[in-house]
Design an enzyme around this catalytic site. Structure first.
Site, PDB file in Angstrom:
ATOM      1  N   ARG A   1     117.322  84.851 170.356  1.00  0.00           N
ATOM      2  CA  ARG A   1     117.035  83.873 169.124  1.00  0.00           C
ATOM      3  C   ARG A   1     116.252  83.410 169.023  1.00  0.00           C
ATOM      4  O   ARG A   1     115.444  82.506 168.095  1.00  0.00           O
ATOM      5  CB  ARG A   1     118.493  83.600 168.083  1.00  0.00           C
ATOM      6  CG  ARG A   1     119.502  84.304 167.562  1.00  0.00           C
ATOM      7  CD  ARG A   1     120.717  83.824 167.416  1.00  0.00           C
ATOM      8  NE  ARG A   1     121.669  84.695 166.113  1.00  0.00           N
ATOM      9  CZ  ARG A   1     122.790  84.378 166.393  1.00  0.00           C
ATOM     10  NH1 ARG A   1     122.691  83.278 166.662  1.00  0.00           N
ATOM     11  NH2 ARG A   1     123.273  85.452 165.875  1.00  0.00           N
TER      12      ARG A   1
ATOM     13  N   ARG B   1     129.395  92.681 172.227  1.00  0.00           N
ATOM     14  CA  ARG B   1     129.853  92.034 171.358  1.00  0.00           C
ATOM     15  C   ARG B   1     130.314  93.578 170.050  1.00  0.00           C
ATOM     16  O   ARG B   1     128.539  94.003 169.629  1.00  0.00           O
ATOM     17  CB  ARG B   1     129.465  90.918 170.521  1.00  0.00           C
ATOM     18  CG  ARG B   1     129.391  90.343 171.478  1.00  0.00           C
ATOM     19  CD  ARG B   1     129.525  88.709 170.711  1.00  0.00           C
ATOM     20  NE  ARG B   1     130.105  87.277 171.641  1.00  0.00           N
ATOM     21  CZ  ARG B   1     130.355  86.234 171.180  1.00  0.00           C
ATOM     22  NH1 ARG B   1     129.574  85.782 170.514  1.00  0.00           N
ATOM     23  NH2 ARG B   1     130.059  85.519 172.276  1.00  0.00           N
TER      24      ARG B   1
ATOM     25  N   GLU C   1     130.527  94.230 167.192  1.00  0.00           N
ATOM     26  CA  GLU C   1     130.288  93.443 165.647  1.00  0.00           C
ATOM     27  C   GLU C   1     129.749  94.761 164.511  1.00  0.00           C
ATOM     28  O   GLU C   1     128.661  95.173 165.126  1.00  0.00           O
ATOM     29  CB  GLU C   1     130.132  92.194 165.440  1.00  0.00           C
ATOM     30  CG  GLU C   1     131.274  91.087 166.286  1.00  0.00           C
ATOM     31  CD  GLU C   1     129.743  89.884 166.924  1.00  0.00           C
ATOM     32  OE1 GLU C   1     128.622  89.594 166.658  1.00  0.00           O
ATOM     33  OE2 GLU C   1     130.787  88.738 167.019  1.00  0.00           O
TER      34      GLU C   1
ATOM     35  N   SER D   1     125.907  77.085 171.400  1.00  0.00           N
ATOM     36  CA  SER D   1     126.942  76.987 170.466  1.00  0.00           C
ATOM     37  C   SER D   1     128.078  76.312 171.911  1.00  0.00           C
ATOM     38  O   SER D   1     128.096  76.661 172.958  1.00  0.00           O
ATOM     39  CB  SER D   1     128.013  78.148 169.881  1.00  0.00           C
ATOM     40  OG  SER D   1     129.023  77.665 169.687  1.00  0.00           O
TER      41      SER D   1
ATOM     42  N   ARG E   1     119.273  89.303 163.045  1.00  0.00           N
ATOM     43  CA  ARG E   1     120.702  88.433 163.646  1.00  0.00           C
ATOM     44  C   ARG E   1     121.120  88.560 164.652  1.00  0.00           C
ATOM     45  O   ARG E   1     120.599  87.852 165.423  1.00  0.00           O
ATOM     46  CB  ARG E   1     119.849  86.654 163.398  1.00  0.00           C
ATOM     47  CG  ARG E   1     121.395  86.446 162.676  1.00  0.00           C
ATOM     48  CD  ARG E   1     121.261  84.957 162.378  1.00  0.00           C
ATOM     49  NE  ARG E   1     122.698  84.704 161.307  1.00  0.00           N
ATOM     50  CZ  ARG E   1     122.543  85.191 160.048  1.00  0.00           C
ATOM     51  NH1 ARG E   1     121.950  86.143 159.532  1.00  0.00           N
ATOM     52  NH2 ARG E   1     123.758  84.557 159.891  1.00  0.00           N
ATOM     53  N   HIS E   2     121.550  89.939 164.597  1.00  0.00           N
ATOM     54  CA  HIS E   2     122.760  89.650 165.613  1.00  0.00           C
ATOM     55  C   HIS E   2     122.590  91.444 165.769  1.00  0.00           C
ATOM     56  O   HIS E   2     121.663  92.202 165.387  1.00  0.00           O
ATOM     57  CB  HIS E   2     123.908  90.599 164.551  1.00  0.00           C
ATOM     58  CG  HIS E   2     124.501  88.594 164.030  1.00  0.00           C
ATOM     59  ND1 HIS E   2     124.681  88.417 162.898  1.00  0.00           N
ATOM     60  CD2 HIS E   2     125.596  88.361 165.045  1.00  0.00           C
ATOM     61  CE1 HIS E   2     124.872  87.633 162.612  1.00  0.00           C
ATOM     62  NE2 HIS E   2     125.564  86.861 164.024  1.00  0.00           N
TER      63      HIS E   2
ATOM     64  N   GLU F   1     121.648  79.450 163.984  1.00  0.00           N
ATOM     65  CA  GLU F   1     122.118  78.938 165.020  1.00  0.00           C
ATOM     66  C   GLU F   1     121.501  79.636 166.370  1.00  0.00           C
ATOM     67  O   GLU F   1     121.653  80.410 166.879  1.00  0.00           O
ATOM     68  CB  GLU F   1     124.172  79.661 164.743  1.00  0.00           C
ATOM     69  CG  GLU F   1     124.575  78.871 165.966  1.00  0.00           C
ATOM     70  CD  GLU F   1     126.071  79.937 166.583  1.00  0.00           C
ATOM     71  OE1 GLU F   1     126.735  80.294 165.382  1.00  0.00           O
ATOM     72  OE2 GLU F   1     126.575  79.972 167.130  1.00  0.00           O
TER      73      GLU F   1
HETATM   74  P1  AMO Z   1     128.829  81.633 170.917  1.00  0.00           P
HETATM   75  O1  AMO Z   1     129.168  83.358 170.085  1.00  0.00           O
HETATM   76  O2  AMO Z   1     128.669  81.417 169.389  1.00  0.00           O
HETATM   77  O3  AMO Z   1     129.835  80.990 171.875  1.00  0.00           O
HETATM   78  O4  AMO Z   1     127.233  82.822 171.163  1.00  0.00           O
HETATM   79  C1  AMO Z   1     126.082  81.728 171.492  1.00  0.00           C
HETATM   80  C2  AMO Z   1     125.668  82.021 171.678  1.00  0.00           C
HETATM   81  O5  AMO Z   1     124.887  83.810 171.607  1.00  0.00           O
HETATM   82  C3  AMO Z   1     124.210  83.904 170.133  1.00  0.00           C
HETATM   83  N1  AMO Z   1     124.579  84.477 170.105  1.00  0.00           N
HETATM   84  C4  AMO Z   1     123.830  85.692 169.297  1.00  0.00           C
HETATM   85  N2  AMO Z   1     122.658  86.724 169.681  1.00  0.00           N
HETATM   86  C5  AMO Z   1     122.439  87.540 169.228  1.00  0.00           C
HETATM   87  N3  AMO Z   1     123.189  88.595 168.284  1.00  0.00           N
HETATM   88  C6  AMO Z   1     124.678  88.257 168.483  1.00  0.00           C
HETATM   89  N4  AMO Z   1     125.565  89.237 168.143  1.00  0.00           N
HETATM   90  C7  AMO Z   1     125.130  87.158 168.826  1.00  0.00           C
HETATM   91  N5  AMO Z   1     126.194  86.320 168.938  1.00  0.00           N
HETATM   92  C8  AMO Z   1     126.081  84.876 169.889  1.00  0.00           C
HETATM   93  C9  AMO Z   1     123.715  82.332 169.011  1.00  0.00           C
HETATM   94  C10 AMO Z   1     125.064  81.139 169.815  1.00  0.00           C
HETATM   95  O6  AMO Z   1     124.739  80.654 168.828  1.00  0.00           O
HETATM   96  N6  AMO Z   1     131.189  81.228 174.451  1.00  0.00           N
HETATM   97  C11 AMO Z   1     130.689  80.551 173.738  1.00  0.00           C
HETATM   98  C12 AMO Z   1     129.663  79.267 174.292  1.00  0.00           C
HETATM   99  C13 AMO Z   1     130.126  77.936 174.853  1.00  0.00           C
HETATM  100  O7  AMO Z   1     130.752  77.553 174.303  1.00  0.00           O
HETATM  101  O8  AMO Z   1     129.192  78.200 176.075  1.00  0.00           O
HETATM  102  C14 AMO Z   1     129.885  81.212 173.034  1.00  0.00           C
HETATM  103  O9  AMO Z   1     130.010  82.845 173.010  1.00  0.00           O
HETATM  104  O10 AMO Z   1     122.552  82.029 169.315  1.00  0.00           O
END
Ligand code: AMO
Length: 441
Positions: A415, A219, A221, A367, A227-228, A364
């Protein structure tokens, strides 16, 4: 003695790991290998504390072997041939009387960090020298636990009739919409790194019924939080005929299996117990609370945090909620507009969705939800979200081939490791983390 000498003299390979040495071997000659953690010299007698992946062994040197040992830099890799003997030390069941020390690979005298952890280094320096940092048992334990958890996860899915899949990470168009994709040249056209396997895992239930994948998300971002990351591992699952409530049951029992495993691993550690490991024993037999989005708003309003219906829950509101629900809990039934196009609406209230997030306090972890499998509704949802359904053509046609209703979710593995080990920075749980300022080593 060097490794060449060892080769010529036909010195045997390791016969035991450090943690295997016990009183039953007293009087027996063994071969251990590892790195020199410490050398103590008290005149006629000296000690090498030798560490291998299993733990530490105390070895005792006199005479010529002591002479050799004096010049070995700490952290060098050695073979020690020695006889097991009783020890006065309270920290070890036995020690080795050294017969031979062979230096396999000498470590430099000025190491970038102290892997024993006695001299503390900041996380950035440790990550710059990650391979050496992993000699620190506390750091190593995180990755041993991580490996164990991956095994538990795989076993869990096999028990529940899922098959493991590997979907492409190089893709030709956005997998979920949004602009957070890394792009690059792909033979005169644009390629992207997959932000999630969402579309593929949904397509695969058409014929495979239940699939899971453990793989990286990428990603782009620009987040600077604890946590990201820009590359992180997710455990993704998707199953035909299950509703989001079934999916929550499934993920809840997976998490409980992992907690149960963590409880057991804690008992295994002897010399280096995973003392930071949080096992949440008391939660294993209790259901995780399931709180609706609407209830969250009511509770937040009572706490003085005004959120309008339809607004996303900000970091500060999640922190407030996390004070009340400080362990695992689900937030369910989010407004449909807050969720991606592939999430199904609630039948009795179409402005709300069959969706959930699993939280650990404010963090979180998961999801997911029931997916929309009606292709015409998918098209209008794409349009509503400003996405052209033309670019999802390959995906949408699959829904015209007899797609079963299905649900799924994605669990952020790194996480989850944060929660279990109690570390507050996600970078601690990833071998070579990638964030906005780190792309190497
Ligand atoms: P989502 O974008 O919420 O859902 O991502 C799923 C889980 O991934 C973790 N997460 C991260 N961990 C570390 N760094 C990040 N930048 C980051 N972003 C997200 C979180 C999050 O809950 N397609 C959907 C999933 C689905 O519906 O099956 C999805 O991508 O723990």
């Amino acid at each position: 003695m060097t490794s060449d000498d060892a080769y010529k003299e036909n010195i045997k390979k390791r016969t035991h790991y450090a943690s295997q040495l016990s009183k039953k071997y007293i009087g027996i000659e063994v071969v251990v290998s590892g790195w020199v953690e410490d050398i103590r010299d008290i005149g006629k007698l000296g000690f090498i504390m030798l560490r291998d992946v299993s733990g530490l062994v105390q070895t005792v040197l006199v005479g010529e072997t002591l002479q050799t040992a004096r010049s070995i830099p700490r952290q060098s890799n050695v073979i020690i041939v020695g006889t097991v003997q009783d020890t006065k030390s309270k920290n070890f069941p036995v020690e080795l009387k050294v017969n031979k020390v062979i230096v396999l690979s000498e470590a430099s005298l000025s190491l970038p960090i102290d892997p024993t952890g006695r001299v503390e280094s900041n996380l950035d320096n440790r990550l710059d020298s990650r391979a050496l940092d992993l000699r620190n048992p506390k750091v190593q334990n995180i990755f041993v636990l991580r490996s164990g958890i991956l095994r538990v996860i795989r076993d869990f899915f096999y028990e529940h009739q899922f098959i493991e899949v590997n979907t492409p990470k190089i893709i030709g168009s956005a997998s979920e919409g949004g602009s957070n994709l890394f792009s690059f040249d792909y033979f005169k056209r644009k390629g992207y790194l997959a932000q999630s396997p969402q579309l593929y895992k949904e397509q695969l239930v058409l014929s495979l019924d239940r699939v899971f994948e453990i793989a990286p998300y990428f990603r782009a971002e620009n987040s600077h939080t604890l946590r990201h990351l820009n590359e992180f591992q997710s455990v993704d699952m998707e199953a035909a005929y299950l509703d989001y409530t079934d999916m929550m049951d499934l993920i809840e029992s997976l998490i409980k299996k992992i907690l149960d495993f963590s409880k057991q691993s804690n008992r295994i550690g002897q010399e280096n117990p995973l003392f930071e490991l949080r096992t949440f024993e008391e939660l294993i037999n209790k259901p995780f609370p399931r709180v609706t989005y609407e209830d969250c708003l009511t509770q937040l309003n009572e706490m003085g945090e005004k959120i309008e219906f339809g607004e996303d829950l900000s970091d500060s509101s999640l922190k407030k909620l996390g004070e009340k629900y400080d362990k695992f809990f689900f937030i369910i039934d989010w407004p449909l507009d807050l969720k991606p196009f592939y999430i199904h609406e609630k039948y009795d209230n179409p402005s709300m969705s069959k969706s959930f997030d699993l939280q650990f306090g404010y963090l979180e972890l998961v999801s997911g939800g029931t997916r929309q499998h009606d292709v015409s509704k998918l098209k209008s949802r794409l349009e509503l979200q400003g996405l052209s359904y033309e670019s999802f053509r390959d995906h949408l046609r699959v829904f015209e081939w007899g797609m079963p209703p299905h649900s799924g979710c994605g669990l952020g593995l790194d996480r989850l490791l944060m929660v279990l080990t109690g570390v507050n920075n996600i970078r601690e749980t990833v071998l070579y983390p990638r964030d906005t300022s780190r792309i190497s080593p």
